[in-house]
Motif scaffolding. Sequence first.
Motif, PDB file in Angstrom:
ATOM      1  N   LYS A 158     -29.248  19.350  76.146  1.00 21.73           N
ATOM      2  CA  LYS A 158     -28.896  20.018  74.901  1.00 21.73           C
ATOM      3  C   LYS A 158     -27.492  20.594  75.011  1.00 21.73           C
ATOM      4  CE  LYS A 158     -30.309  23.896  72.001  1.00 21.73           C
ATOM      5  NZ  LYS A 158     -31.356  24.922  71.815  1.00 21.73           N
ATOM      6  N   SER A 160     -30.211   8.207  72.948  1.00 19.90           N
ATOM      7  CA  SER A 160     -30.261   8.624  71.547  1.00 19.90           C
ATOM      8  C   SER A 160     -29.665  10.023  71.450  1.00 19.90           C
ATOM      9  CB  SER A 160     -31.697   8.605  71.019  1.00 19.90           C
ATOM     10  OG  SER A 160     -32.498   9.524  71.735  1.00 19.90           O
ATOM     11  N   ASN A 205     -30.036  13.545  69.148  1.00 14.96           N
ATOM     12  CA  ASN A 205     -30.789  14.309  68.150  1.00 14.96           C
ATOM     13  C   ASN A 205     -29.950  15.522  67.755  1.00 14.96           C
ATOM     14  OD1 ASN A 205     -32.979  12.541  68.596  1.00 14.96           O
ATOM     15  ND2 ASN A 205     -33.621  13.773  70.345  1.00 14.96           N
ATOM     16  N   GLU A 206     -29.606  15.613  66.467  1.00 15.74           N
ATOM     17  CA  GLU A 206     -28.765  16.711  65.986  1.00 15.74           C
ATOM     18  C   GLU A 206     -29.607  17.771  65.277  1.00 15.74           C
ATOM     19  OE1 GLU A 206     -25.304  15.340  63.775  1.00 15.74           O
ATOM     20  OE2 GLU A 206     -25.491  13.391  64.750  1.00 15.74           O
ATOM     21  N   VAL A 207     -29.308  19.059  65.540  1.00 11.12           N
ATOM     22  CA  VAL A 207     -29.931  20.188  64.851  1.00 11.12           C
ATOM     23  C   VAL A 207     -28.783  21.042  64.323  1.00 11.12           C
ATOM     24  CG1 VAL A 207     -31.451  22.191  65.048  1.00 11.12           C
ATOM     25  CG2 VAL A 207     -31.907  20.149  66.423  1.00 11.12           C
ATOM     26  N   PHE A 261     -26.825  19.502  69.615  1.00  8.65           N
ATOM     27  CA  PHE A 261     -27.321  18.136  69.702  1.00  8.65           C
ATOM     28  C   PHE A 261     -27.848  17.926  71.113  1.00  8.65           C
ATOM     29  CE2 PHE A 261     -22.836  17.861  70.810  1.00  8.65           C
ATOM     30  CZ  PHE A 261     -22.788  16.963  71.876  1.00  8.65           C
ATOM     31  N   THR A 262     -28.781  16.991  71.225  1.00  7.50           N
ATOM     32  CA  THR A 262     -29.375  16.672  72.513  1.00  7.50           C
ATOM     33  C   THR A 262     -29.181  15.192  72.789  1.00  7.50           C
ATOM     34  OG1 THR A 262     -31.028  18.406  72.238  1.00  7.50           O
ATOM     35  CG2 THR A 262     -31.493  16.723  73.890  1.00  7.50           C
TER      36      THR A 262
END
Length: 105
Positions: free
Chosen positions: A31, A53, A55-57, A64-65
């Motif tokens: 993260k 991949s 993963n955006e928050v 992002f992770t």
Amino acid sequence: VIVKQAAKVNTLSLSPTGITEFAATGYIGQKIVVTTDAADGWILDFDDTSWFSVNEVRDSENSFTVVPKDDNADTSNKREGRITVKAGNAQDIVLDFTQAAATAD
């Protein structure tokens, strides 16, 4: 007399500041928290996503992770990845990272 004010340069930082190497298998991800004062926020630029991949928050965490896919190929080839983080007119931040090569059992 015309006075021009220099454009404000946006700030951009990451925490932690980088990723080094993922294990070949079993790694759940890294993260990264993004901090910027750019009005339009931040964007990510990356090409090859065949082995990871992202993963955006954006709303609550501004993070992002990066999640690597397990390398079960029994090859001796290390995988390489690059993500560029951009925000307004701030200097881009480039994250280079690798995934260790799979080993034969």
